[in-house]
Design a protein around this motif. Structure first.
Motif, PDB file in Angstrom:
ATOM      1  N   THR A  81       0.713  -1.323  -0.022  1.00 32.55           N
ATOM      2  CA  THR A  81       0.000   0.080  -0.037  1.00 32.55           C
ATOM      3  C   THR A  81       0.886   1.322   0.022  1.00 32.55           C
ATOM      4  OG1 THR A  81      -1.827  -1.121   1.171  1.00 32.55           O
ATOM      5  CG2 THR A  81      -1.630   1.323   1.327  1.00 32.55           C
ATOM      6  N   THR A  82       1.967   1.175   0.760  1.00 32.75           N
ATOM      7  CA  THR A  82       2.692   2.411   0.757  1.00 32.75           C
ATOM      8  C   THR A  82       3.392   2.868  -0.280  1.00 32.75           C
ATOM      9  OG1 THR A  82       3.331   2.123   3.193  1.00 32.75           O
ATOM     10  CG2 THR A  82       4.901   3.487   2.299  1.00 32.75           C
TER      11      THR A  82
ATOM     12  N   CYS B 133      -7.220   0.522  -2.047  1.00 30.61           N
ATOM     13  CA  CYS B 133      -8.632   0.632  -1.732  1.00 30.61           C
ATOM     14  C   CYS B 133      -9.180  -0.825  -2.338  1.00 30.61           C
ATOM     15  CB  CYS B 133      -9.203   1.816  -2.196  1.00 30.61           C
ATOM     16  SG  CYS B 133     -11.024   1.738  -1.818  1.00 30.61           S
TER      17      CYS B 133
ATOM     18  N   GLU C 270       0.730   4.328  -2.724  1.00 23.82           N
ATOM     19  CA  GLU C 270       0.658   5.587  -2.448  1.00 23.82           C
ATOM     20  C   GLU C 270       1.732   6.526  -2.804  1.00 23.82           C
ATOM     21  OE1 GLU C 270      -0.814   5.194   1.502  1.00 23.82           O
ATOM     22  OE2 GLU C 270      -2.732   4.484   1.020  1.00 23.82           O
TER      23      GLU C 270
ATOM     24  N   ARG D 152       1.651   9.656  -5.650  1.00 23.03           N
ATOM     25  CA  ARG D 152       1.955  11.031  -5.181  1.00 23.03           C
ATOM     26  C   ARG D 152       3.084  11.566  -5.950  1.00 23.03           C
ATOM     27  NH1 ARG D 152       3.668  11.267   0.767  1.00 23.03           N
ATOM     28  NH2 ARG D 152       2.077  10.095   1.110  1.00 23.03           N
TER      29      ARG D 152
ATOM     30  N   ASP E   4      -3.051   4.665  -9.144  1.00 21.45           N
ATOM     31  CA  ASP E   4      -2.318   4.046  -7.887  1.00 21.45           C
ATOM     32  C   ASP E   4      -2.881   4.484  -6.654  1.00 21.45           C
ATOM     33  OD1 ASP E   4      -0.138   2.859  -9.432  1.00 21.45           O
ATOM     34  OD2 ASP E   4       1.196   4.328  -8.801  1.00 21.45           O
ATOM     35  N   TYR E   5      -3.551   5.431  -6.583  1.00 27.89           N
ATOM     36  CA  TYR E   5      -4.297   5.592  -5.273  1.00 27.89           C
ATOM     37  C   TYR E   5      -5.480   4.525  -4.953  1.00 27.89           C
ATOM     38  CZ  TYR E   5      -2.076  10.245  -4.754  1.00 27.89           C
ATOM     39  OH  TYR E   5      -1.185  11.220  -4.645  1.00 27.89           O
TER      40      TYR E   5
END
Length: 91
Positions: free
Chosen positions: A53-54, A80, A57, A61, A75-76
């Protein structure tokens, strides 16, 4: 941080979760010094070794900083989609 991660990566070329974290940390450091292309390269490596996840995220960014909203949003959404809470939304 960049130098320490670079040294670690050079000394530990075996693929695995620790190497993925080193690429993630170095990718974060590159993003922090406004080098999104280098951040994306490292985060691609991290995701290729062990998706997290990191890493998604942070890569989102970095894409956002480059003005690539489509890739950033993609990617965001990955974390989810893998979430137990959100996954029904993507079915």
């Amino acid at each position: 941080m960049i130098e320490a991660c670079t040294a670690f990566i050079a000394e530990h070329p075996q693929r695995g979760p620790v190497l993925a974290r080193a690429y993630t940390w170095r990718g974060r450091a590159y993003a922090d010094v406004d080098e999104p292309d280098r951040a994306i390269e490292d985060l691609n490596q991290a995701i290729g070794i062990e998706p997290s996840t990191t890493a998604f995220e942070l890569r989102g960014r970095a894409y956002w900083r480059k003005g690539d909203a489509e890739r950033a949003l993609s990617d965001y959404q990955v974390p989810c989609r893998s979430s137990v809470i959100c996954s029904p939304c993507w079915a």
